[in-house]
Design a protein around this motif. Structure first.
Motif, PDB file in Angstrom:
ATOM      1  N   GLN A 193       0.332  -1.146  -0.213  1.00 20.98           N
ATOM      2  CA  GLN A 193       0.084  -0.056   0.156  1.00 20.98           C
ATOM      3  C   GLN A 193       0.437   1.159  -0.065  1.00 20.98           C
ATOM      4  O   GLN A 193       0.228   2.433  -0.602  1.00 20.98           O
ATOM      5  N   ARG A 194       2.005   1.429  -0.014  1.00 19.54           N
ATOM      6  CA  ARG A 194       3.177   2.294  -0.638  1.00 19.54           C
ATOM      7  C   ARG A 194       4.461   2.128  -0.573  1.00 19.54           C
ATOM      8  O   ARG A 194       4.648   0.785  -0.685  1.00 19.54           O
ATOM      9  N   GLU A 195       5.249   3.138  -1.324  1.00 14.41           N
ATOM     10  CA  GLU A 195       6.520   2.959  -1.630  1.00 14.41           C
ATOM     11  C   GLU A 195       7.140   2.267  -0.885  1.00 14.41           C
ATOM     12  O   GLU A 195       7.263   3.096   0.191  1.00 14.41           O
ATOM     13  N   ILE A 196       7.881   1.330  -0.981  1.00  9.87           N
ATOM     14  CA  ILE A 196       9.447   0.521   0.183  1.00  9.87           C
ATOM     15  C   ILE A 196      10.298   0.359  -0.690  1.00  9.87           C
ATOM     16  O   ILE A 196      10.223  -0.834  -1.731  1.00  9.87           O
ATOM     17  N   ASN A 197      11.511   1.257  -0.085  1.00 11.13           N
ATOM     18  CA  ASN A 197      12.925   0.620  -1.589  1.00 11.13           C
ATOM     19  C   ASN A 197      13.312  -0.499  -0.913  1.00 11.13           C
ATOM     20  O   ASN A 197      12.702  -1.448  -0.055  1.00 11.13           O
ATOM     21  N   SER A 198      13.919  -0.771  -2.329  1.00  9.10           N
ATOM     22  CA  SER A 198      14.249  -2.984  -2.198  1.00  9.10           C
ATOM     23  C   SER A 198      15.175  -2.710   0.111  1.00  9.10           C
ATOM     24  O   SER A 198      15.018  -3.767   0.337  1.00  9.10           O
TER      25      SER A 198
END
Length: 201
Positions: free
Chosen positions: A95-100
């Protein structure tokens, strides 16, 4: 032809059956996210045992669903003791952008918080590979779906939007370490533990 009540009843039943066959799979609403009621792993249909929304304050992280061969209320111990020939799935609807890097560390942090020193030692190599394969991804975005499957005879298979990522990790102890992120003694969110195990908040 005169339509009798019996003919009308038969016609209605047939129409419902035909219409029902065309209906899409049902889905549960989890904080505005549609989570399928069923999933197929290793050729077997699994049922949604429970689902919840991971969030911090008002920020939604992901909706999570746990799929098992049979829907039933159970304890964490019962879940972790399921036979190895039973497939299962955890699905994460991002539900939100999450970096690797953050994504990989979230998994490792949750596993470490819910595993003893001995449990961690048994699966350290698989845990390292698991963290590395998520750290190597592009940032996951809202709408992406990550699945973590236990496939009997193979191991833990992970996918992003239906595409396999990394390698298959063979030990059931590792899969259970992943499950404990949400159902262990120190779950990432207490109500998610209840929802996954019982379907009740």
């Amino acid at each position: 032809m005169r339509i009798t009540p019996r003919i009308a009843s038969i016609t209605l039943t047939a129409a419902l059956a035909i219409g029902g066959a065309a209906l899409p799979a049902m889905a549960a609403d989890v904080g505005g996210v549609k989570v399928d009621d069923t999933a197929t792993v290793a050729g077997k249909e699994l049922k949604l045992n429970g689902a919840g929304m991971r969030q911090i304050l008002m920020i939604k992280g992901y909706a999570i669903g746990l799929y098992l061969p049979e829907k039933k209320e159970m304890s964490a111990a019962e879940l972790l003791a399921l036979p190895v020939d039973r497939p299962r799935r955890v699905a994460l609807h991002i539900q939100r952008e999450i970096n690797s890097d953050e994504f990989g560390q979230l998994f490792i942090k949750g596993m470490n918080a819910n595993s003893t020193k001995e449990e961690k030692a048994k699966v350290i190599n698989q845990t390292t590979k698991f963290g590395e394969m998520f750290a190597a991804l592009e940032p996951v975005k809202k709408g992406d779906v990550v699945t973590l499957d236990w496939v009997p005879g193979q191991g833990t298979v992970s996918t992003l939007n239906g595409k396999k990522i990394g390698e298959t990790l063979p030990d059931i102890a590792f899969y259970n370490a992943v499950l404990r992120i949400w159902v262990g003694e120190n779950p990432v969110q207490e109500n998610i533990k209840r929802l996954l195990l019982t379907g009740k908040n």
